[in-house]
Design an enzyme around this catalytic site. Sequence first.
Site, PDB file in Angstrom:
ATOM      1  CB  CYS A  30      -0.946   0.001   1.200  1.00  0.00           C
ATOM      2  SG  CYS A  30      -2.018  -1.450   1.263  1.00  0.00           S
TER       3      CYS A  30
ATOM      4  CG  HIS B  57      -3.326   3.188   1.939  1.00  0.00           C
ATOM      5  ND1 HIS B  57      -3.897   2.673   0.796  1.00  0.00           N
ATOM      6  CD2 HIS B  57      -3.332   2.171   2.859  1.00  0.00           C
ATOM      7  CE1 HIS B  57      -4.237   1.418   0.992  1.00  0.00           C
ATOM      8  NE2 HIS B  57      -3.900   1.087   2.236  1.00  0.00           N
TER       9      HIS B  57
ATOM     10  CG  ASN C  44      -6.661  -1.284   1.573  1.00  0.00           C
ATOM     11  OD1 ASN C  44      -5.984  -0.935   0.611  1.00  0.00           O
ATOM     12  ND2 ASN C  44      -6.106  -1.637   2.717  1.00  0.00           N
TER      13      ASN C  44
END
Length: 437
Positions: A213, A363, A393
Amino acid sequence: MANTTTIAAGPTFSLQHRVSERHQTLGRAGISTLRQHQAHTLFFTPAAPTLRRRFSPSIGIYHRIGHSFSDGTFKRIMCSSTVEGADKLSTDQSRVSRLVNRGCKLIGCGSAVPALKVSNDDLAKIVDTNDEWISVRTGIRNRRVLSGKDNLTDLAAEAARKALEMAEVDPNDIDLILLCTSTPEDLFGSAPQIQKALGCKSNPLAFDITAACSGFMLGLVSAACYIRGGGFKNVLVIGADALSRYVDWTDRGTCILFGDAAGAVVMQACDIGEDGLFGFDLHSDGEGQRHLNASIKEKETDHAFGTNGSIIGFPPKGSSYSCIQMNGKEVFRFAVRVVPQSIEAALENAGLPGSKIDWLLLHQANQRIIDGVATRLEVPSERVISNLANYGNTSAASIPLALDEAVRSGKVQAGHVIAAAGFGAGLTWGSAILRWG
């Protein structure tokens, strides 16, 4: 008193740089901020082959570096130089000074998501959960998932085309393609397939960056280094992941979190006065790997070979990656601790106060993490970019996806300063202070 920093570029070339306040020296390693009463020596070798030739010019540069911001303030840039023996330098050799004064800026963005939308109610049909339980704990209501003939390479190529179109850059003018992903469709990387899909006839270098990520943040900084130190002009940075392929869809603790997507930006070389990457901060900590991973595992049995006369342990068993394993509480603690620290460090490296930030772009992992970081940095909610509710996500794709939507909606405008940060498996984390446009 002014400080003096010596930059050595090659075996016989040195450049003396006088610094009077807070100035920056740009080289292959990125940005290092020089402060009063400090002296540093930075060695770098830009990718100009003529640096290896023997020449010893004496170059003195007095260089004030600053940036303009969306509120209209501007720190003036003044540059003057004197060169002894300039008549002995070839045109290629004079590229050295141009590389030193080279900046980079973001000029285009794009994104793409799969057609299949999976809601919390849809998940409630396959695992013991419900919309309220998921949304309260994560902020997520929907996610997109690859299905049928969809594939990640096509998704990444679509995002890249949109970014190139906004930037008005022809695919044949791209010098480098960086694909930030942990889920390539080929063990050896998928970036060259994106170069093929875009029809880049000049065959630019294309390779993958794996940092989960945090991948897109590493891609941005890498692109800046190639531009500033390597003389590249146009770099395409893509964040794309399909974590749905590595999710245990019977585990309600993880399957509710992830979705698939791709986002891309075009970073272009510019004069140092237009530079759009002010500072950054990057880290990793392998000790935290136990909290978030998808480790390789051997198959239980492999009957391809018999045992008679074989060497013990050979041939090796076939292997594959496990589903994502995560300790949610530890990852939450990690994120709300390190992300504010990283952004503050990037701001310090940039020589900027937090008041100069127009937008906070994190993020998109969990809304509680986003809110927690914003609170610690004292950033009001109206200045926080979030599209987590719609996509979940999406790993390396989350930051460019959210940026693209914010730009195209008119929220983020040219000249706005963005504090962006990624964090995730590895454990890895990093932040950058950027200017859009």
